[in-house]
Design a protein around this motif. Sequence first.
Motif, PDB file in Angstrom:
ATOM      1  N   TYR A 106       0.831  -1.204   0.000  1.00 38.90           N
ATOM      2  CA  TYR A 106       0.000   0.000   0.000  1.00 38.90           C
ATOM      3  C   TYR A 106       0.870   1.261   0.000  1.00 38.90           C
ATOM      4  CZ  TYR A 106      -4.403  -2.493   0.946  1.00 38.90           C
ATOM      5  OH  TYR A 106      -5.515  -3.291   0.854  1.00 38.90           O
ATOM      6  N   ILE A 107       1.947   1.243   0.797  1.00 43.48           N
ATOM      7  CA  ILE A 107       2.833   2.411   0.868  1.00 43.48           C
ATOM      8  C   ILE A 107       3.524   2.635  -0.476  1.00 43.48           C
ATOM      9  CG2 ILE A 107       4.944   3.353   1.924  1.00 43.48           C
ATOM     10  CD1 ILE A 107       4.077   2.006   4.552  1.00 43.48           C
ATOM     11  N   GLU A 108       3.971   1.552  -1.084  1.00 42.88           N
ATOM     12  CA  GLU A 108       4.633   1.663  -2.401  1.00 42.88           C
ATOM     13  C   GLU A 108       3.670   2.182  -3.467  1.00 42.88           C
ATOM     14  OE1 GLU A 108       6.182  -2.221  -3.113  1.00 42.88           O
ATOM     15  OE2 GLU A 108       7.843  -2.011  -1.671  1.00 42.88           O
ATOM     16  N   GLN A 109       2.383   1.785  -3.330  1.00 39.17           N
ATOM     17  CA  GLN A 109       1.360   2.228  -4.292  1.00 39.17           C
ATOM     18  C   GLN A 109       0.771   3.587  -3.915  1.00 39.17           C
ATOM     19  OE1 GLN A 109      -1.433  -1.009  -4.189  1.00 39.17           O
ATOM     20  NE2 GLN A 109      -0.233  -2.303  -5.584  1.00 39.17           N
ATOM     21  N   GLN A 110       1.331   4.193  -2.865  1.00 40.21           N
ATOM     22  CA  GLN A 110       0.892   5.499  -2.361  1.00 40.21           C
ATOM     23  C   GLN A 110      -0.560   5.493  -1.871  1.00 40.21           C
ATOM     24  OE1 GLN A 110       1.853   8.649  -5.091  1.00 40.21           O
ATOM     25  NE2 GLN A 110       3.990   8.027  -5.290  1.00 40.21           N
ATOM     26  N   LYS A 111      -1.013   4.304  -1.450  1.00 45.79           N
ATOM     27  CA  LYS A 111      -2.343   4.192  -0.827  1.00 45.79           C
ATOM     28  C   LYS A 111      -2.151   4.341   0.690  1.00 45.79           C
ATOM     29  CE  LYS A 111      -4.237   1.105  -4.381  1.00 45.79           C
ATOM     30  NZ  LYS A 111      -4.819  -0.244  -4.647  1.00 45.79           N
ATOM     31  N   TYR A 112      -1.868   5.575   1.074  1.00 51.29           N
ATOM     32  CA  TYR A 112      -1.439   5.802   2.455  1.00 51.29           C
ATOM     33  C   TYR A 112      -2.567   5.595   3.481  1.00 51.29           C
ATOM     34  CZ  TYR A 112       2.539   7.797  -0.012  1.00 51.29           C
ATOM     35  OH  TYR A 112       3.622   7.979  -0.839  1.00 51.29           O
ATOM     36  N   ASP A 113      -3.772   5.968   3.114  1.00 53.25           N
ATOM     37  CA  ASP A 113      -4.889   5.792   4.054  1.00 53.25           C
ATOM     38  C   ASP A 113      -5.131   4.313   4.340  1.00 53.25           C
ATOM     39  OD1 ASP A 113      -5.235   8.486   4.215  1.00 53.25           O
ATOM     40  OD2 ASP A 113      -6.874   8.575   2.751  1.00 53.25           O
ATOM     41  N   GLU A 114      -5.055   3.492   3.279  1.00 49.43           N
ATOM     42  CA  GLU A 114      -5.246   2.052   3.455  1.00 49.43           C
ATOM     43  C   GLU A 114      -4.114   1.472   4.312  1.00 49.43           C
ATOM     44  OE1 GLU A 114      -5.517   3.675   0.711  1.00 49.43           O
ATOM     45  OE2 GLU A 114      -7.202   2.995  -0.537  1.00 49.43           O
ATOM     46  N   ALA A 115      -2.905   1.956   4.082  1.00 43.68           N
ATOM     47  CA  ALA A 115      -1.756   1.466   4.857  1.00 43.68           C
ATOM     48  C   ALA A 115      -1.923   1.803   6.333  1.00 43.68           C
ATOM     49  CB  ALA A 115      -0.459   2.082   4.318  1.00 43.68           C
ATOM     50  N   VAL A 116      -2.326   3.049   6.602  1.00 45.13           N
ATOM     51  CA  VAL A 116      -2.521   3.484   7.998  1.00 45.13           C
ATOM     52  C   VAL A 116      -3.622   2.654   8.656  1.00 45.13           C
ATOM     53  CG1 VAL A 116      -3.405   5.381   9.420  1.00 45.13           C
ATOM     54  CG2 VAL A 116      -1.636   5.818   7.701  1.00 45.13           C
ATOM     55  N   SER A 117      -4.706   2.427   7.936  1.00 40.22           N
ATOM     56  CA  SER A 117      -5.828   1.649   8.481  1.00 40.22           C
ATOM     57  C   SER A 117      -5.393   0.226   8.840  1.00 40.22           C
ATOM     58  CB  SER A 117      -6.966   1.619   7.459  1.00 40.22           C
ATOM     59  OG  SER A 117      -8.026   0.820   7.929  1.00 40.22           O
ATOM     60  N   LEU A 118      -4.598  -0.395   7.938  1.00 36.67           N
ATOM     61  CA  LEU A 118      -4.132  -1.759   8.180  1.00 36.67           C
ATOM     62  C   LEU A 118      -3.115  -1.790   9.336  1.00 36.67           C
ATOM     63  CD1 LEU A 118      -4.675  -4.561   7.131  1.00 36.67           C
ATOM     64  CD2 LEU A 118      -2.859  -4.264   5.433  1.00 36.67           C
ATOM     65  N   CYS A 119      -2.305  -0.736   9.435  1.00 30.22           N
ATOM     66  CA  CYS A 119      -1.367  -0.642  10.567  1.00 30.22           C
ATOM     67  C   CYS A 119      -2.120  -0.619  11.905  1.00 30.22           C
ATOM     68  CB  CYS A 119      -0.517   0.621  10.455  1.00 30.22           C
ATOM     69  SG  CYS A 119       0.799   0.522   9.229  1.00 30.22           S
ATOM     70  N   LYS A 120      -3.209   0.137  11.956  1.00 30.89           N
ATOM     71  CA  LYS A 120      -4.008   0.221  13.181  1.00 30.89           C
ATOM     72  C   LYS A 120      -4.622  -1.145  13.518  1.00 30.89           C
ATOM     73  CE  LYS A 120      -5.109   5.151  12.953  1.00 30.89           C
ATOM     74  NZ  LYS A 120      -6.149   6.186  12.757  1.00 30.89           N
ATOM     75  N   THR A 121      -5.055  -1.867  12.480  1.00 35.12           N
ATOM     76  CA  THR A 121      -5.590  -3.222  12.687  1.00 35.12           C
ATOM     77  C   THR A 121      -4.518  -4.133  13.273  1.00 35.12           C
ATOM     78  OG1 THR A 121      -7.111  -2.940  10.821  1.00 35.12           O
ATOM     79  CG2 THR A 121      -6.673  -5.209  11.555  1.00 35.12           C
ATOM     80  N   LEU A 122      -3.303  -4.046  12.697  1.00 33.40           N
ATOM     81  CA  LEU A 122      -2.188  -4.867  13.173  1.00 33.40           C
ATOM     82  C   LEU A 122      -1.841  -4.519  14.625  1.00 33.40           C
ATOM     83  CD1 LEU A 122       0.006  -6.963  12.711  1.00 33.40           C
ATOM     84  CD2 LEU A 122       1.423  -5.172  11.664  1.00 33.40           C
ATOM     85  N   ILE A 123      -1.845  -3.224  14.956  1.00 36.86           N
ATOM     86  CA  ILE A 123      -1.552  -2.789  16.328  1.00 36.86           C
ATOM     87  C   ILE A 123      -2.573  -3.365  17.296  1.00 36.86           C
ATOM     88  CG2 ILE A 123      -1.605  -0.762  17.861  1.00 36.86           C
ATOM     89  CD1 ILE A 123      -0.221   0.806  15.575  1.00 36.86           C
ATOM     90  N   ASN A 124      -3.842  -3.273  16.937  1.00 38.75           N
ATOM     91  CA  ASN A 124      -4.905  -3.797  17.819  1.00 38.75           C
ATOM     92  C   ASN A 124      -4.774  -5.297  18.030  1.00 38.75           C
ATOM     93  OD1 ASN A 124      -6.074  -1.271  18.197  1.00 38.75           O
ATOM     94  ND2 ASN A 124      -7.410  -1.479  16.410  1.00 38.75           N
ATOM     95  N   LEU A 125      -4.473  -6.020  16.948  1.00 39.65           N
ATOM     96  CA  LEU A 125      -4.290  -7.473  17.051  1.00 39.65           C
ATOM     97  C   LEU A 125      -3.073  -7.811  17.921  1.00 39.65           C
ATOM     98  CD1 LEU A 125      -5.013  -8.693  13.398  1.00 39.65           C
ATOM     99  CD2 LEU A 125      -6.353  -9.225  15.452  1.00 39.65           C
ATOM    100  N   ALA A 126      -1.986  -7.076  17.726  1.00 45.47           N
ATOM    101  CA  ALA A 126      -0.773  -7.329  18.511  1.00 45.47           C
ATOM    102  C   ALA A 126      -1.011  -7.055  19.996  1.00 45.47           C
ATOM    103  CB  ALA A 126       0.377  -6.471  17.981  1.00 45.47           C
ATOM    104  N   LEU A 127      -1.761  -5.990  20.297  1.00 45.39           N
ATOM    105  CA  LEU A 127      -2.074  -5.675  21.702  1.00 45.39           C
ATOM    106  C   LEU A 127      -2.970  -6.748  22.312  1.00 45.39           C
ATOM    107  CD1 LEU A 127      -2.665  -1.799  21.483  1.00 45.39           C
ATOM    108  CD2 LEU A 127      -0.721  -2.988  22.523  1.00 45.39           C
ATOM    109  N   GLU A 128      -3.923  -7.240  21.529  1.00 45.38           N
ATOM    110  CA  GLU A 128      -4.772  -8.350  21.998  1.00 45.38           C
ATOM    111  C   GLU A 128      -3.920  -9.588  22.264  1.00 45.38           C
ATOM    112  OE1 GLU A 128      -8.188  -9.342  19.588  1.00 45.38           O
ATOM    113  OE2 GLU A 128      -8.619  -7.226  19.236  1.00 45.38           O
ATOM    114  N   GLY A 129      -2.995  -9.850  21.347  1.00 43.47           N
ATOM    115  CA  GLY A 129      -2.108 -11.004  21.504  1.00 43.47           C
ATOM    116  C   GLY A 129      -1.201 -10.868  22.712  1.00 43.47           C
ATOM    117  N   LEU A 130      -0.694  -9.660  22.969  1.00 44.15           N
ATOM    118  CA  LEU A 130       0.125  -9.410  24.163  1.00 44.15           C
ATOM    119  C   LEU A 130      -0.661  -9.725  25.426  1.00 44.15           C
ATOM    120  CD1 LEU A 130       2.041  -6.072  23.413  1.00 44.15           C
ATOM    121  CD2 LEU A 130       3.060  -8.235  24.116  1.00 44.15           C
TER     122      LEU A 130
END
Length: 933
Positions: free
Chosen positions: A410-434
């Motif tokens: 997404y970052i390479e394709q300059q789809k920055y909003d999608e990248a940020v959204s997916l990053c937030k999803t990953l953060i939430n999942l990682a915090l749940e996993g922690l």
Amino acid sequence: MGIPVFILAGLLVHCVFLVSIFDIYFSSPLVHGMTPQQTPLPPPAKRLVLFVADGLRADSLYELDSSGTPRAPFLRGILENNGSWGISHTRVPTESRPGHVALIAGFYEDVSAVAKGWKENPVEFDSVFNESKYTWSWGSPDILPMFAKGATGDHVYTFCYAAESEDFGAEDAAKLDIWVFDHVKSFFNSSRSNQTLFSALNEDKVVLFLHLLGIDTNGHAHRPNSREYQENIKQVDEGVKEIASLIDNFYGNDGKTAFILTSDHGMTDWGSHGAGHPSETLTPLIVWGAGVNYPQKVTTQLFEDNFLKEWKLENLKRLDVNQADIAPLMASLIGVPFPLNSVGTLPLEYLNTSALFKAESMFTNAIQILEQFKVKMSQKKETTLSILFTPFKPLSASEQINILKKIRLYIEQQKYDEAVSLCKTLINLALEGLSYYHTYDRLFLGLSIAVSFVGWTTYVILVIIKAHTDLTKTVSANKKKSTVLFYGFVSAGMIIAFFLLIQACPWTYYIYCLLPVPVWYAVVKEISVIQDLATNVLSLHIGQFIGFLLVCILGIEILVFSFFYRSALTVGLLVFAGWPVITQLWIQAKTKALIWTLLCVILAIFPLMPVVGREPNIPLVIAAGLLTILISLFLLAYFCKSENKYRDNEDLKVYFYQMFSVALSTYVVGSTHDSLKIKQGLPVMNQIISWMTLVFSPVLLLLSPTFLFERLFSILLSLMSTYLLLSTGYEALFPLALFGLMFVWINMEQEALQHYGLSLKPKLAVFNFTCTMDITQFRQLHLDDVRRSFFFVFFIVTAFFGTGNIASINSFDPASVYCFLTVFSPFMMGGLLLLKVAIPFVLVSCAFEAVQVTTQLSSKSLFLIVLVISDIMALHFFFLVKDYGSWLDIGTSISHYLLVMSLTIFMMVMNGLAQLLTTQRLGLPRRNKHHSM
């Protein structure tokens, strides 16, 4: 099992129960061994200035004063014209150390860390300061050193004022903030003639931290609505303006400085913090300078509170964050690696940078939290058998790779909003996993403790039935069966130990998992008692048995309910008021029954009174002191008229000394608070008298006669002289009401004795505590003794919740200790506040000691019943402990469990202390006062 062995076993078992909660719920969430993660793009700022106004409430900063002008005009101008603003939401406990750790390191400390020390952190952690090139900090010696000590290398420098400067009784604590501002100015001025320092200040990745404690100190001393607190905000505003201008000029207005102003916690209207009121957990956040967004004009905002309208800020976008989010924001602004243990999410709306920088920063944030997840998972995998290991499925290894690839694409394709959204999803999942791996062992550890709980309570009930009732007959155990039983339990223990060994479990796990083995072995050994009991219960009238059981359950449920709603104690006391009517005691002793009812009703008022949020009411404390003296004179007159040939009239002098001590304490309380009100500080003579009273009151107590009423009266006077010095309002009257009820309780129990036709009923007027050593043989337990024990537990709970609750105990209000000290000293202040909490406990314990010796029962038999009641309550709270919902809910549920567990251990100690206070006497031997009753 002998008495000493049983007591030792009981203490050990309850210590394990108590400590287990820390391993199950309070183990440190931090892991080590992660790779630092840094945004690969150049940062917008070269340096960061962090202002932390300790104890500053969001509303106190943002709201306009009565004339419609802002309290902090410079900061108001910043948020309206130059920067972004919002509310930083803190977590409980709202204390200074955890708040600063959340701000600077990005993680929320667990409660156990707060208990382990204020000046040093109990666990190693990374921080923005540690990751910086250089950090210079100015402020409190309670906060700054822990960030310097945790730093690798020598690049975090601290400049602290003396600890004695933190004086709640000082004329104006704003001098603490002035000290910081003056020293920062001197620092920059001196750097012009110091080439090494000048070069260091011009490096990239520099942090300047100004810790401003004046507002917090003034809030504690004068309350947040006071002129002092609000004037301090204006002084901080002026200081921030001067420092911001100084720094901009120093760097030639290069536009590379980012500024952040926030607070570690807020404060209640009554000047405390530590519980969870919104005024404590809502703190201001204003960010401006390099890389920060300008104010965003809006027409509507989605916030349920009415703050925006009150603050006249409804047209400026409010950007709320969690307190831990500020650490990644600081790291992103100056381009340092995100703190390794941070769980904060970068608040992108504060950044005025390119979309690429935002996306890359968010990706760095996600990787940094994912790194923690990976380490936590590998640690748990290494200490769990592969066939038993259950991974966190939403974030499997393949899923991690898949998400990371998508974000990068997404970052390479300059789809920055999608990248940020997916990053937030990953953060939430990682915090749940922690969280998942952090609580991985919680179920089996909790079950082990619960099984031990049930076993121990069962064993205590069997001991009561076997040794103190006529319900069973002792049957000699079959030696062969006993041997098989013993080796069976030993084998079970060895299997459990082997299972733990191959998983490399911590040594504490062995204790928790092996404890059920000896406990249940002790229960099963008493199988003959269980059989006898079952036979006897079946022969009883089943309706009576069920009725007795229901009353017991109802009583325990009221006690449990009182932990959540203090008014339940009022209901219980009103039921107690009708006790003489329900039984036949009303007919036997009308006057005593009437007084009992009256005192129950008076004591029932206290749980309905507010516990926090009240202003000091010193006239009430003085009234309590005068009332104590008046009651003392009445009782002394009674003792003088009493025809007790064993009483030495010279002993009455001790009471005059104690009454003088109460009068002196009353004067000191009034004098101290008057002095503080006019800002003259704590008078030295008052401080000396207070500490001398604390030390010598117990000595005077032990000089008094050991006759029942005289010694109890002496205990009241001794404790009241100290309690008055620690009181600020109506609570000063509480020990008087409680003691009155305890005094009548002892008399009422005497009347209840005749139900058993006991001929050896002692005469209380001449009863001597020192003549009570041989009562264990007098009689066995009756059902009424269960009621006596329940009364004791109920009164102990009333002693705690009568004037307070969990929030009020957690809240830090130093006003109670002003007679002793005003300079900030958390351990000394905490110790004095715990003493204040303990004094009503001592009154109840001494009364119970009197009850058990005058009703001719051993302390062991009654105390065992108390142990069963408190353990059933503790098991209740063990199951009510939460690990979800708000932090306040979690903290409160754990506090309830800790309180009941501490209560069980505490009552063991109180039992011994009560025996000491009632039976021991100092001084040379006088004429022989021992006699048969």
